[in-house]
Design an enzyme around this catalytic site. Structure first.
Site, PDB file in Angstrom:
ATOM      1  N   GLY A  34     -23.280   3.416 -43.077  1.00  8.92           N
ATOM      2  CA  GLY A  34     -22.480   2.951 -43.877  1.00  8.92           C
ATOM      3  C   GLY A  34     -21.353   2.089 -43.404  1.00  8.92           C
ATOM      4  O   GLY A  34     -21.406   1.270 -42.474  1.00  8.92           O
ATOM      5  N   HIS A  39     -19.574  -7.212 -49.980  1.00 14.43           N
ATOM      6  CA  HIS A  39     -19.309  -8.703 -49.812  1.00 14.43           C
ATOM      7  C   HIS A  39     -18.407  -8.931 -50.877  1.00 14.43           C
ATOM      8  O   HIS A  39     -18.536  -9.752 -51.728  1.00 14.43           O
ATOM      9  CB  HIS A  39     -20.462  -9.476 -49.733  1.00 14.43           C
ATOM     10  CG  HIS A  39     -20.295 -10.556 -48.711  1.00 14.43           C
ATOM     11  ND1 HIS A  39     -20.691 -11.850 -49.054  1.00 14.43           N
ATOM     12  CD2 HIS A  39     -20.382 -10.476 -47.551  1.00 14.43           C
ATOM     13  CE1 HIS A  39     -20.418 -12.499 -47.904  1.00 14.43           C
ATOM     14  NE2 HIS A  39     -20.348 -11.694 -46.851  1.00 14.43           N
ATOM     15  N   ASN A  40     -17.027  -8.362 -50.882  1.00 14.39           N
ATOM     16  CA  ASN A  40     -16.206  -8.392 -51.954  1.00 14.39           C
ATOM     17  C   ASN A  40     -15.234  -9.580 -51.905  1.00 14.39           C
ATOM     18  O   ASN A  40     -15.279 -10.249 -52.814  1.00 14.39           O
ATOM     19  CB  ASN A  40     -15.188  -7.094 -51.975  1.00 14.39           C
ATOM     20  CG  ASN A  40     -16.106  -5.839 -51.973  1.00 14.39           C
ATOM     21  OD1 ASN A  40     -17.073  -5.730 -52.096  1.00 14.39           O
ATOM     22  ND2 ASN A  40     -15.576  -4.761 -51.007  1.00 14.39           N
ATOM     23  N   ASP A  51     -22.517   6.188 -46.773  1.00 19.97           N
ATOM     24  CA  ASP A  51     -21.523   6.157 -47.362  1.00 19.97           C
ATOM     25  C   ASP A  51     -20.817   4.703 -47.163  1.00 19.97           C
ATOM     26  O   ASP A  51     -20.670   4.118 -46.253  1.00 19.97           O
ATOM     27  CB  ASP A  51     -20.410   7.009 -46.738  1.00 19.97           C
ATOM     28  CG  ASP A  51     -20.315   6.942 -45.238  1.00 19.97           C
ATOM     29  OD1 ASP A  51     -21.153   7.232 -44.396  1.00 19.97           O
ATOM     30  OD2 ASP A  51     -19.242   6.167 -44.775  1.00 19.97           O
ATOM     31  N   HIS A  72     -12.410  -5.539 -40.213  1.00 19.27           N
ATOM     32  CA  HIS A  72     -13.642  -5.705 -40.562  1.00 19.27           C
ATOM     33  C   HIS A  72     -14.587  -5.216 -39.635  1.00 19.27           C
ATOM     34  O   HIS A  72     -15.713  -4.753 -39.787  1.00 19.27           O
ATOM     35  CB  HIS A  72     -13.927  -7.325 -41.103  1.00 19.27           C
ATOM     36  CG  HIS A  72     -15.288  -7.505 -41.922  1.00 19.27           C
ATOM     37  ND1 HIS A  72     -15.392  -7.421 -43.254  1.00 19.27           N
ATOM     38  CD2 HIS A  72     -16.564  -7.659 -41.189  1.00 19.27           C
ATOM     39  CE1 HIS A  72     -16.652  -7.695 -43.401  1.00 19.27           C
ATOM     40  NE2 HIS A  72     -17.359  -7.772 -42.528  1.00 19.27           N
ATOM     41  N   ASP A 123     -28.300  -8.934 -35.640  1.00 19.38           N
ATOM     42  CA  ASP A 123     -27.825  -9.953 -36.731  1.00 19.38           C
ATOM     43  C   ASP A 123     -26.526 -10.562 -36.289  1.00 19.38           C
ATOM     44  O   ASP A 123     -25.576 -10.356 -35.841  1.00 19.38           O
ATOM     45  CB  ASP A 123     -27.831  -9.670 -38.010  1.00 19.38           C
ATOM     46  CG  ASP A 123     -26.565  -9.035 -38.609  1.00 19.38           C
ATOM     47  OD1 ASP A 123     -26.002  -8.309 -38.034  1.00 19.38           O
ATOM     48  OD2 ASP A 123     -26.175  -9.694 -39.663  1.00 19.38           O
TER      49      ASP A 123
END
EC number: 6.3.5.3
Lengths: 275, 996
Positions: free
Chosen positions: B781, B320-321, B737, B247, B504
């Site tokens: 992306g 945010h799957n 993308d 990630h 962030d």
């Protein structure tokens, strides 16, 4: 000539401050100040220095306890630093000075829940009406036709003959009164300034989606008996130029949007009566 | 002690929330319900006097016009079963938080530690239910047991027990701060066990690299000087796992690929990211020369381009799957408020101007069995739509563009893409706003929400496939209001130059945000004991990797810190100094002055060798269906209009505020009844100006079944042609993308890894080729590479999906074009040629086929035509324009016609054809999805001017707008092949999702 000044309160979830201030300037105010509630509570900014107060759209405190409830509670109980006075006293002084307040969407919800509207008999702190969940159970963003009451005392709608077309964007816009007597008095005194209607602005309607929330008597906007305090669910600040109209690419429209008239009227009133 | 305050609607007041639940029980669980009413329950666990409790109940908690309240006494009456649903301990409870603040204002007294208000909802069900039915309603609809608890009482039990007892979901944990050491001098099997059981998602090779690091005698010696032993601490191991997670590290995109094409040609690709994505931008920028408009690409949280000389645009799209699969509402809400922080944390910070959302779901009407742990697609649909609705609307950011895409394979994992754009002055306090820096000695400051156990292992968890044991703690719930307060404060702090750097806190929490910031100056020293916690009992490793939401990390110069903290306090925003930045090359973490992690920056960020990834391309062959020849395709057209991927999404879109901030120019809906589907969005971010920002996107996962190269080419082309359609300028447009792939790494559970990896390579090849041809620099992306479900027996992999988003400019928004036909007599033009390209089309999908002839993009011709078309728009020669995509010409014509309220008559014989004449038929002309085409209408008096500008390009006048509300299309043999009333076509298009 003396400057006429508008203030837009923001913070804790208010969202429409930029376009509300823009509408005030376009409408003729010399100044439109966006003040964060923290700047008001700290005493840096005082309502007394302004003529026109905008309580505008957003999700105050996330609408977590019901729309605008937490802010109504805050305004009633919070003190202003270094003054010994509660913020609510600045509000009542502002109203007492004959100045103007316009509440839009979340701001209308706030006015109603604080009791500023309908403001019977000079009582601006007793809640008699409310705005609650739309009958359709959902937030809705769509444009609505609003028939004006020509006999209304509202200073904001002066000169609007039939009605105006504005966007509404809310989940809690269904207007309800605490009793039939309240509703009857609102109607009798022509305080229901705006009602949802068809495109011809002929008759008020309860039909979805023309009336998007099921409001009692199709009431979309309300003023107090002096006409200087007004609230409405649709967003006049979001239609001040033709490019904001959903069909501007196919209809011949004047440069100015329908909502701007409210701000022009406010500026004119202030210039005539308050400076 | 805890007090229960209940608030119910008066009997005469309609309960819209209850009615909605009733509808959902009936539609979704097929159970008969007489009535559902609801009661709000506030459990107040604080020392309040009886008078104060009454004031709270009568004041902020209830509305005297419509509600009644009670204290310690149930209000429920006239029901058969009561279900009460509240949050589990530690889960973000926004209503509870607001209720607590309201009580504090009321009493003028802050809550003491341990006191709180907790919110729950009581559902009163009336009907002939069995206990099992109620359990099903509770777990199937009312409650997500991952984050919520529920209890059920029958009316009799409710009476006997006098209602529900107060429940206080307080996190009960001892105040401890343990740091464990992990012995890595163990077998390979043991290393893997440590990784797996700790949800570290580290491979054996990665574990061995860590093992080797801790065996290095120099490392051991240096560690001894700070009081650490030779074993890694849990804080160190967790930080490495976050930093090295797929990630955060994008190991697949930075790995070395051995690619073999269908002819056996072999190629080694060192990093797809560098070889294709970065190279695309570099080469496009070189090509643009002094017209280059990129300001900051790939290095920050979002990409930055020039808008004009005074303003810069910022854009980022995220996914945010995995969290949305587990908790659709919370996961999606976090998705949108999370991506808001990206542009906000870019450069010195940007004001947010719009959101975009694209969701990929399985059929909400899915009726087959699903593996355990997978939520029904309808629940995912409802939850995701509502989560993003709340996150976007409450944040005051208009949602201007989006899509819903359906495919059965998204049952394995839904895709939730959320994008946010921002605008910032090009210079702030005399510095370019897109630049920022950190100096050693600057203070590490965290602002916003507090840290809890929410979102622990989010980054590592989303780097694995979804399975039955996916951790509960990985889910977070966003809190848009806390974030909005923080943004209100930070944007003012920005303008006063109170900080030097902002970023962030997202995946990986502080380990990631401060870890990356430390990379800017070469080190940091941070004390975790200083971090504000939601509740006691967090271990240092949990504090550093928690993904608790609504936090930003900043570097504040010591001389500005007092002003920064004072201002934060005034705005009601928590801000805490956690340490300072250094230049000693070490990520140095303490807990109460004791060192708990000491990681050399070089090892942390560069210690990982690239993955080795095999990839082999073998083009799939699908059955080639015969195209049906018939005399009337009106029925096929109506069926297509009602197909999930084509039908109206108005019931969803209207729930999103698309007009807040007042700048909307082209809205999601156009036309005489405000209900035609716009191609792209135009907004004016600066209300005093008519310069517009245009955004659009393309996504077509169905084509991946044939070839991901063409899937990608078509997605990019679709994004650009949507953008061009409304009037976007080709001189200033950039791309983003977002790759969502199924796991392409060869392993036991992914034996087809080399094929999936080859699909990824081909997609990247197309990305480069098409973006180069279209002068589209990629500015940002994201990739999400493990979108699979696997429970040991069933594996569901999503189709490889690229979302391509574009952002650019229209010089004068008053020249924007919408897709609705404007008046009878206007000439209908089709720009571009049509070919025998039904492969992967919605038309074939309707017939249950895939085919092979995927649309091929001819970029050279398309780009010239887009430029000519833009010139026509600039000269106001275009009355309407609609892009052709899913469903081809027939669908586009129907949509433009019914949106405008006028009919259209056209002749297929006038449509320009490309390629083999053998494939030319009425069906292909009507439904082929050939790329780069627009359906345009022009007023007859502007015909000559329009044709002059378009001359030299492929375009043809194919018909006319008619006063009668009918779509009439004449086939190749001169007879009508489509004749249908607009009302009937529109109804087919609107009815599918109207009730959802």
């Amino acid at each position: 000539m003396k400057k006429i000044r508008a203030i837009v309160i923001t913070g804790n979830g208010t969202n429409c401050e930029t376009e509300a201030a823009h509408a005030c300037r376009l409408g003729g105010f010399d100044e439109a100040v966006i003040a964060h509630i923290a700047e008001i509570l700290s005493g840096e900014v005082r309502l007394d220095d302004f003529h026109f107060l905008n309580l505008t759209g957003g999700f105050l405190d996330g609408d977590d306890l019901g729309s605008a409830k937490a802010q109504a509670n805050r305004l009633k109980h919070a003190g202003v630093a270094g003054t010994g006075e509660k913020l609510v006293e600045q509000f009542t002084r502002f109203i007492g000075a004959g100045k103007l307040i316009l509440g839009v969407c979340n701001g209308f919800q706030l006015m109603v829940k604080m009791g500023m509207l309908p403001g019977f008999d000079g009582d601006f702190l007793t809640q008699r009406t409310t705005l609650t969940f739309n009958d359709c159970g959902r937030f809705q963003d769509r444009w609505v036709y609003l028939k004006t009451d020509a006999a209304s005392p509202s200073v904001f709608t002066t000169g609007i003959e039939q009605g105006i077309y504005l966007p509404m964007r809310h989940g809690e816009g269904k207007f309800l009164c605490d009793s039939p007597a309240t509703l009857e008095r609102i109607e009798r005194e022509h305080l229901a300034v705006l009602k949802y209607s068809g495109p011809d602005y002929e008759a008020a309607t309860m039909e979805f989606p023309l009336n998007p929330n099921g409001a009692q008597n199709a009431i979309a906007g309300l003023c107090d008996p002096t006409g200087r305090l007004m609230g409405l669910m649709p967003h006049p600040e979001a239609f001040v130029h033709y490019t904001q109209h959903p069909r501007w690419t196919r209809e011949e429209l004047p440069e100015e949007g329908d909502g701007l008239k409210l701000y022009r009227n406010a500026a004119e009133y202030v210039r005539k009566n308050l400076v | 002690m805890a007090h229960r305050i209940e608030v119910a609607l008066k009997e005469s007041v309609r309960d819209a929330r209850g009615e909605r639940i009733k509808r959902e029980i009936e539609h979704f669980l097929h159970l008969a319900v007489d009535e559902v009413r609801t009661i709000d329950v506030y459990t107040v666990d604080a020392a309040l006097t009886p008078e104060e409790l009454q004031q709270a109940a009568a004041g902020p908690f209830s509305d005297p016009v419509i509600q009644e309240w009670s204290i310690e006494r149930p209000l429920a009456a006239g029901f058969d079963f009561a279900v009460e649903v509240g949050f589990r301990p530690g889960v973000t409870d926004n209503v509870g938080r607001t209720a607590r603040e309201a009580v504090e204002y009321l009493t003028g007294r802050p809550f003491v530690s341990g006191e709180g208000v907790y919110y729950s909802v009581q559902y009163l069900l009336k009907g002939a239910f069995e206990v099992a039915d109620v359990e099903q309603i509770a777990t199937g609809l009312l409650c997500n047991t991952l984050i919520q608890r529920y209890s059920v009482l029958s009316a009799a039990d409710f009476m006997a027990k006098r209602g529900f007892a107060p429940t206080v979901p307080k996190v009960l944990a001892e105040a401890k701060a343990e740091v464990r050491e992990i012995d890595l001098n163990v077998s390979d099997g043991e290393l893997l066990r440590i990784s797996k059981e700790g949800v570290l998602a580290l491979t054996l090779e990665e574990m061995r690299i860590i093992q080797a690091h801790y065996r290095d005698t120099q490392v051991v010696a240096e560690r001894a000087t700070v009081g650490l032993g030779a074993n890694p601490t849990d804080v160190e191991l967790e930080c490495l796992a976050q930093t090295w997670s797929e990630h955060c590290k994008h190991k697949i995109f930075s790995g070395t690929v051995q690619y073999e094409d269908e002819e056996g040609n072999k190629q080694e690709i060192k990093s797809l990211f560098k070889s294709f994505i970065q190279r695309t931008t570099r080469d496009v920028r070189a090509k643009l020369g002094d017209k280059d408009f990129c300001l900051s690409v790939f290095k920050d949280n979002a990409g930055v381009i020039k808008f004009n000389d005074q303003q810069s645009l910022v854009f980022k799209v995220e996914t945010h799957n995995s969290p949305s699969a587990l908790d659709p509402y919370g996961g999606a809400l976090t998705g949108i408020v999370g991506v808001n922080r990206d542009p906000f944390g870019t450069g010195q910070g940007a004001k947010l101007i719009f959101n975009t959302d694209v969701f990929c779901f399985a059929d909400p009407f899915y009726e087959k069995a699903l593996p355990a742990r997978l939520l029904h697609p309808r629940r995912i649909y409802e939850g995701v739509v509502e989560g993003v609705e709340h996150g976007g609307n409450k944040s005051g950011i208009p949602t201007v563009n989006g899509s819903l895409v359906f495919d059965e394979r998204f049952a394995g994992k839904p895709l939730v893409f959320c994008g946010t754009a921002g605008i910032m002055p090009s210079e702030i306090n005399g510095q370019p706003s897109h630049e920022k820096s950190i100096k050693p000695g600057d203070l590490i400051v965290m602002t916003g929400g507090r840290i809890g156990k929410d979102g622990i292992h989010g980054a590592t968890f989303s780097s694995e496939e979804l399975n039955e044991n996916s951790p509960v703690t990985a889910v977070q719930i966003g809190d848009p209001i806390t974030q909005k307060r923080m943004f209100d404060f930070l944007i003012r702090a920005r303008d006063k130059a109170l900080y030097r750097f902002i970023t962030d806190n997202g995946a990986g929490g502080l380990s990631s945000s401060v870890g990356e910031m430390a990379g800017e100056c070469g080190g940091c020293r941070m004390d975790l004991a200083k971090a504000p916690l939601k509740y006691p009992g967090l271990n240092p490793w949990e504090i550093i990797i928690s993904e608790a939401q609504e936090r930003m990390s900043l570097a504040v110069p010591p001389e500005r810190i007092d002003e920064f903290l004072t201002m934060a306090k005034r705005f009601g925003v928590e801000a805490t100094v956690l340490g300072e930045f250094t230049d000693n090359g070490v990520f140095h973490i303490l807990y109460d002055d004791r060192t708990v992690a000491w990681l050399p920056m070089a090892f942390m960020h560069e210690g990982l060798p690239p993955l080795q990834l095999p990839a082999k391309w073998e083009p799939p062959r699908h059955a080639e269906p015969a195209v049906e020849v018939k005399g009337d395709y009106s029925g096929d057209l109506a069926a297509l209009l009602g197909a999930l991927n084509i039908c109206s999404k108005e019931s969803v879109v209207r729930r999103y505020d698309h007009e807040v901030q007042g700048g909307s120019v082209v809205k999601p809906f156009s036309g005489v009844a405000n209900d035609g589907p716009s191609d792209a969005a135009v907004v004016r971010p600066i209300l005093e100006s008519f310069e517009g920002v245009v955004t659009a996107h393309g996504i077509c996962p169905r084509y991946s079944d044939i070839d991901t190269y063409h899937m990608t080419a078509n997605a990019i082309d679709e994004a650009l042609r949507n953008y061009v359609a409304v009037g976007g300028s080709l001189d200033l447009v950039a791309g983003l993308d977002n790759f969502c792939w199924c796991d392409p790494v060869l392993s036991e559970k992914t034996p087809d890894g080399p094929y999936k990896m080859a699909q990824l390579v081909r997609s990247n090849q197309a990305l480069y080729d098409i973006c180069m041809a279209y002068n589209l620099p990629l500015i940002s992306g994201k990739d999400s590479m493990k979108n699979d479900f696997y429970d040991g027996s069933t594996k569901i992999s999503i189709p490889p999906t690229l979302l391509f988003s574009v952002i650019g400019k229209i010089e004068d928004a008053r020249k924007a074009v919408t897709m609705d036909v404007k008046r009878p007599g206007d000439i209908v033009y089709l720009l571009g040629k049509t070919g025998d390209e039904l492969g992967g089309s919605e038309y074939f999908a309707l017939k249950g086929a895939i085919g092979n002839k995927v649309p091929l993009v001819d970029t050279g011709r398309a780009y010239r035509r887009y430029q000519a078309y833009h010139q026509a728009v600039t000269q106001r020669l275009v009355a309407s324009c609609h892009d052709l995509s899913d469903g081809g010409l027939a669908v586009a014509a129907a949509e433009s016609a019914f949106a405008g309220g006028y009919g259209m008559s056209m002749e297929l014989s006038r449509v320009l054809w490309k390629g083999d004449m053998a494939g030319k038929s009425d069906a292909t002309l009507l439904f082929s999805e050939s790329a780069s085409r627009h359906l345009v209408t022009v007023h007859p008096e502007q015909r000559e001017e329009f044709e002059n500008i378009m001359s030299g390009n492929c375009f043809a006048a194919i018909g006319v707008v008619t006063p009668e509300p009918v779509l009439a299309i004449v086939g190749l043999n001169g007879a009508a092949v489509v004749r249908a009333g607009l009302a009937e076509l529109k109804e087919a298009w609107q009815k599918t999702l109207r009730e959802l």
